[in-house]
Design a protein around this motif. Structure first.
Motif, PDB file in Angstrom:
ATOM      1  N   VAL A 158      -4.877 110.521   8.881  1.00  0.00           N
ATOM      2  CA  VAL A 158      -4.833 109.981   8.643  1.00  0.00           C
ATOM      3  C   VAL A 158      -5.193 109.433   7.127  1.00  0.00           C
ATOM      4  CG1 VAL A 158      -3.461 107.442   8.203  1.00  0.00           C
ATOM      5  CG2 VAL A 158      -3.106 108.705  10.300  1.00  0.00           C
ATOM      6  N   ALA A 159      -4.449 109.673   5.926  1.00  0.00           N
ATOM      7  CA  ALA A 159      -5.447 109.414   4.614  1.00  0.00           C
ATOM      8  C   ALA A 159      -5.380 107.963   4.582  1.00  0.00           C
ATOM      9  CB  ALA A 159      -4.374 110.155   3.765  1.00  0.00           C
ATOM     10  N   ARG A 160      -6.868 108.143   4.045  1.00  0.00           N
ATOM     11  CA  ARG A 160      -7.311 106.554   3.228  1.00  0.00           C
ATOM     12  C   ARG A 160      -7.796 106.821   2.264  1.00  0.00           C
ATOM     13  NH1 ARG A 160      -7.262 103.397   8.029  1.00  0.00           N
ATOM     14  NH2 ARG A 160      -8.137 104.972   9.966  1.00  0.00           N
ATOM     15  N   TYR A 161      -7.529 105.599   0.980  1.00  0.00           N
ATOM     16  CA  TYR A 161      -7.898 106.362   0.133  1.00  0.00           C
ATOM     17  C   TYR A 161      -8.847 105.014  -0.709  1.00  0.00           C
ATOM     18  CZ  TYR A 161      -3.646 109.278  -0.141  1.00  0.00           C
ATOM     19  OH  TYR A 161      -3.274 109.870  -0.141  1.00  0.00           O
ATOM     20  N   MET A 162     -10.013 105.249  -1.495  1.00  0.00           N
ATOM     21  CA  MET A 162     -10.920 104.503  -1.918  1.00  0.00           C
ATOM     22  C   MET A 162     -10.302 103.181  -2.834  1.00  0.00           C
ATOM     23  SD  MET A 162     -13.352 106.898  -3.606  1.00  0.00           S
ATOM     24  CE  MET A 162     -14.486 105.466  -4.113  1.00  0.00           C
ATOM     25  N   ALA A 163     -11.222 102.227  -2.838  1.00  0.00           N
ATOM     26  CA  ALA A 163     -10.248 101.247  -3.777  1.00  0.00           C
ATOM     27  C   ALA A 163     -10.885 101.194  -4.997  1.00  0.00           C
ATOM     28  CB  ALA A 163     -10.622  99.224  -3.489  1.00  0.00           C
ATOM     29  N   ASP A 164      -9.553 100.752  -6.309  1.00  0.00           N
ATOM     30  CA  ASP A 164     -10.118 101.205  -7.288  1.00  0.00           C
ATOM     31  C   ASP A 164     -10.823 103.115  -7.527  1.00  0.00           C
ATOM     32  OD1 ASP A 164      -9.590  98.668  -7.964  1.00  0.00           O
ATOM     33  OD2 ASP A 164     -11.445  97.979  -7.559  1.00  0.00           O
ATOM     34  N   GLY A 165     -10.757 103.249  -6.804  1.00  0.00           N
ATOM     35  CA  GLY A 165     -10.911 105.212  -6.834  1.00  0.00           C
ATOM     36  C   GLY A 165      -9.643 105.590  -7.966  1.00  0.00           C
ATOM     37  N   GLY A 166     -10.457 106.509  -8.172  1.00  0.00           N
ATOM     38  CA  GLY A 166      -9.273 108.004  -9.024  1.00  0.00           C
ATOM     39  C   GLY A 166      -9.352 107.271 -10.529  1.00  0.00           C
ATOM     40  N   VAL A 167      -8.048 107.653 -11.360  1.00  0.00           N
ATOM     41  CA  VAL A 167      -7.879 107.784 -12.561  1.00  0.00           C
ATOM     42  C   VAL A 167      -6.453 107.628 -12.846  1.00  0.00           C
ATOM     43  CG1 VAL A 167      -7.716 109.261 -14.500  1.00  0.00           C
ATOM     44  CG2 VAL A 167      -9.031 109.627 -13.151  1.00  0.00           C
ATOM     45  N   GLN A 168      -7.011 106.202 -13.890  1.00  0.00           N
ATOM     46  CA  GLN A 168      -5.212 105.630 -14.078  1.00  0.00           C
ATOM     47  C   GLN A 168      -4.890 106.481 -16.234  1.00  0.00           C
ATOM     48  OE1 GLN A 168      -4.563 101.494 -15.003  1.00  0.00           O
ATOM     49  NE2 GLN A 168      -3.643 100.949 -13.763  1.00  0.00           N
ATOM     50  N   GLY A 169      -3.762 106.179 -15.675  1.00  0.00           N
ATOM     51  CA  GLY A 169      -3.371 106.737 -16.892  1.00  0.00           C
ATOM     52  C   GLY A 169      -2.059 106.032 -17.371  1.00  0.00           C
ATOM     53  N   MET A 170      -1.126 106.050 -18.527  1.00  0.00           N
ATOM     54  CA  MET A 170      -0.276 105.105 -19.138  1.00  0.00           C
ATOM     55  C   MET A 170       0.504 106.517 -20.092  1.00  0.00           C
ATOM     56  SD  MET A 170       0.631 101.450 -21.340  1.00  0.00           S
ATOM     57  CE  MET A 170       0.150 100.737 -19.686  1.00  0.00           C
ATOM     58  N   ARG A 171       1.810 106.370 -19.907  1.00  0.00           N
ATOM     59  CA  ARG A 171       2.707 107.336 -20.743  1.00  0.00           C
ATOM     60  C   ARG A 171       4.241 106.266 -21.120  1.00  0.00           C
ATOM     61  NH1 ARG A 171       3.839 111.425 -17.100  1.00  0.00           N
ATOM     62  NH2 ARG A 171       2.858 112.814 -18.521  1.00  0.00           N
ATOM     63  N   ILE A 172       4.422 106.413 -21.994  1.00  0.00           N
ATOM     64  CA  ILE A 172       4.676 105.582 -22.788  1.00  0.00           C
ATOM     65  C   ILE A 172       5.906 106.169 -23.557  1.00  0.00           C
ATOM     66  CG2 ILE A 172       5.423 104.106 -24.920  1.00  0.00           C
ATOM     67  CD1 ILE A 172       2.849 102.321 -23.716  1.00  0.00           C
ATOM     68  N   VAL A 173       7.496 106.469 -23.334  1.00  0.00           N
ATOM     69  CA  VAL A 173       8.090 107.391 -24.356  1.00  0.00           C
ATOM     70  C   VAL A 173       9.358 106.641 -24.711  1.00  0.00           C
ATOM     71  CG1 VAL A 173      10.592 108.980 -23.833  1.00  0.00           C
ATOM     72  CG2 VAL A 173       8.103 108.869 -21.895  1.00  0.00           C
ATOM     73  N   LEU A 174       9.595 106.632 -25.570  1.00  0.00           N
ATOM     74  CA  LEU A 174      10.121 106.185 -26.810  1.00  0.00           C
ATOM     75  C   LEU A 174      11.084 106.492 -27.546  1.00  0.00           C
ATOM     76  CD1 LEU A 174       7.323 103.930 -28.179  1.00  0.00           C
ATOM     77  CD2 LEU A 174       8.314 102.900 -26.818  1.00  0.00           C
ATOM     78  N   ARG A 175      12.566 106.439 -27.688  1.00  0.00           N
ATOM     79  CA  ARG A 175      13.313 106.638 -28.214  1.00  0.00           C
ATOM     80  C   ARG A 175      13.987 105.665 -29.604  1.00  0.00           C
ATOM     81  NH1 ARG A 175      13.942 108.359 -23.270  1.00  0.00           N
ATOM     82  NH2 ARG A 175      13.548 110.073 -22.733  1.00  0.00           N
ATOM     83  N   GLY A 176      13.396 105.088 -30.883  1.00  0.00           N
ATOM     84  CA  GLY A 176      14.189 104.844 -31.605  1.00  0.00           C
ATOM     85  C   GLY A 176      15.007 105.194 -32.827  1.00  0.00           C
ATOM     86  N   LEU A 177      14.922 104.441 -33.326  1.00  0.00           N
ATOM     87  CA  LEU A 177      14.328 104.575 -35.263  1.00  0.00           C
ATOM     88  C   LEU A 177      13.637 104.356 -36.329  1.00  0.00           C
ATOM     89  CD1 LEU A 177      18.636 102.370 -35.449  1.00  0.00           C
ATOM     90  CD2 LEU A 177      18.121 104.766 -34.861  1.00  0.00           C
ATOM     91  N   PHE A 178      13.563 104.857 -36.932  1.00  0.00           N
ATOM     92  CA  PHE A 178      12.373 104.294 -38.156  1.00  0.00           C
ATOM     93  C   PHE A 178      12.671 103.307 -38.875  1.00  0.00           C
ATOM     94  CE2 PHE A 178      11.311 109.244 -37.172  1.00  0.00           C
ATOM     95  CZ  PHE A 178      10.253 109.322 -36.496  1.00  0.00           C
TER      96      PHE A 178
END
Length: 138
Positions: free
Chosen positions: A50-70
């Motif tokens: 059974v998988a267990r994970y470290m608290a606050d372990g690993g890597v966090q990322g963020m992706r933002i996708v925008l579609r708009g008008l200049f």
């Protein structure tokens, strides 16, 4: 929480100065923000598979996708330059309810699109580089 439209999201890029001055690129007609948490496993042999994970372990990322008008030609030039440079740039997003998110981002993809009701459109995917700051509306 009251709702607000995607076009209320404004993207601005810093001039790199200290203190920074931000140039508004344009308004998003649609936006997506994804927080990616890559967990670090802490599974041991005696965890019965059974998988267990470290608290606050690993890597966090963020992706933002925008579609708009200049907003104008200067905005298009700033976003295009950020895409060509492949370097992190300080960006700020202001949401329709007044929330602000600011961080260093790399432009993963950039599209300059044809006219939409006489305005030039864009699509961009931004990847956060490092930590960011969130300022809730007051």
């Amino acid at each position: 929480m009251p709702s607000f439209t995607g076009r209320d999201v404004l993207l601005a890029i810093s001039d790199g100065g200290a203190p920074p001055s931000y140039l508004t690129i344009g308004a998003a007609r649609s936006s997506e923000m994804e927080i990616i948490n890559q967990a670090a496993t802490a599974t041991r042999l005696d965890d019965d598979g059974v998988a267990r994970y470290m608290a606050d372990g690993g890597v966090q990322g963020m992706r933002i996708v925008l579609r708009g008008l200049f907003k104008d030609g200067a905005g298009e030039e700033k976003l295009r330059a950020a895409a060509f440079s492949r370097l992190p740039c300080s960006c700020r997003m202001t949401f329709g309810n007044g929330d602000i998110y600011a961080a260093e981002f790399v432009v993963e993809s950039y599209q300059r699109l044809g006219s939409y009701d006489g305005f030039e459109a864009f699509a961009a995917t931004l990847l956060r580089s490092g930590a960011g700051s969130f300022t809730p509306a007051s």
